[in-house]
Design a protein around this motif. Structure first.
Motif, mmCIF file in Angstrom:
data_model
loop_
_atom_site.group_PDB
_atom_site.id
_atom_site.type_symbol
_atom_site.label_atom_id
_atom_site.label_comp_id
_atom_site.label_asym_id
_atom_site.label_seq_id
_atom_site.Cartn_x
_atom_site.Cartn_y
_atom_site.Cartn_z
ATOM 1 N N VAL A 178 36.544 14.052 49.372
ATOM 2 C CA VAL A 178 35.832 12.806 49.120
ATOM 3 C C VAL A 178 34.364 13.226 49.037
ATOM 4 N N PHE A 179 33.799 13.126 47.850
ATOM 5 C CA PHE A 179 32.463 13.641 47.580
ATOM 6 C C PHE A 179 31.377 12.651 47.969
ATOM 7 N N GLY A 180 30.134 12.994 47.656
ATOM 8 C CA GLY A 180 29.009 12.116 47.906
ATOM 9 C C GLY A 180 29.061 10.906 46.991
ATOM 10 N N LYS A 181 28.445 9.809 47.445
ATOM 11 C CA LYS A 181 28.406 8.579 46.656
ATOM 12 C C LYS A 181 27.666 8.830 45.349
ATOM 13 N N ILE A 182 28.187 8.216 44.295
ATOM 14 C CA ILE A 182 27.585 8.361 42.975
ATOM 15 C C ILE A 182 27.533 7.011 42.276
ATOM 16 N N ARG A 183 26.873 7.013 41.130
ATOM 17 C CA ARG A 183 26.931 5.890 40.203
ATOM 18 C C ARG A 183 27.820 6.338 39.060
ATOM 19 N N VAL A 184 28.664 5.433 38.559
ATOM 20 C CA VAL A 184 29.581 5.784 37.473
ATOM 21 C C VAL A 184 29.171 5.151 36.145
ATOM 22 N N ASN A 185 28.262 4.173 36.200
ATOM 23 C CA ASN A 185 27.783 3.486 34.999
ATOM 24 C C ASN A 185 26.262 3.496 34.967
#
Length: 170
Positions: free
Chosen positions: A101-108
């Motif tokens: 489970v990686f670091g939080k990201i933005r997908v859009n």
């Protein structure tokens, strides 16, 4: 990564992402594995069924060359409000996730993680390339190419036949 550079990108293995603690992870370490990449959230109506089934799939196929890469995202009604470590702990403690489970990201949007810009460019969804909600799933072959995209409402276990095919278990 500029737009022209992302167009020349051929494989997910060319990206580096952050783990839940902020350390770099080169996705080339997953060469030779079939991957299921998922944007996750801990407070979504789809959380329980998705995490439960993802854990089941992982346990069933992890020794056969399958890996799940989960990316927490807070872009959809702020359903992943905590830190990256909170999201990691939630998945690992509550749902026994053994996959990364990686670091939080933005997908859009403009600030979308480069890896997600690549995924969306490879396989558009029902209404274009944007990610519509939590738990959108991308199936990647062992050479790092996107072979399928599944929306939020497709349960992970419904993807099993595609995973088996990608693993050569037809």
């Amino acid at each position: 990564m500029g737009a022209s550079q992302s167009l020349s990108t051929k494989s997910i293995h060319e990206f580096t992402v952050k783990d839940a603690r902020g350390k770099d992870v080169n996705l080339s370490s997953y060469k030779g594995k079939v991957l299921l990449v998922v944007n996750v959230a801990s407070k979504c109506g789809f959380t329980n069924s998705n995490y439960t089934q993802l854990t089941e799939l992982y346990r069933k196929y992890k020794d056969k060359g399958f890996e799940i890469l989960a990316f927490p995202c807070n872009q959809f009604l702020k359903q992943e409000p905590g830190s990256s470590q909170d999201a990691h702990e939630f998945a690992c403690t509550r749902y026994k996730a053994e996959y990364p489970v990686f670091g939080k990201i933005r997908v859009n949007g403009q600030d979308a993680a480069p890896v997600y810009k690549f995924l969306k460019a490879q396989k558009s969804g029902f209404l274009g390339s944007s990610i519509k909600w939590n738990f959108t799933k991308f199936l990647i072959d062992n050479e790092g190419h996107v072979i399928h995209r599944f929306g939020t409402t497709t349960p992970p276990l419904a993807i099993e036949k595609y995973i088996k095919k990608a693993l050569g278990e037809v």
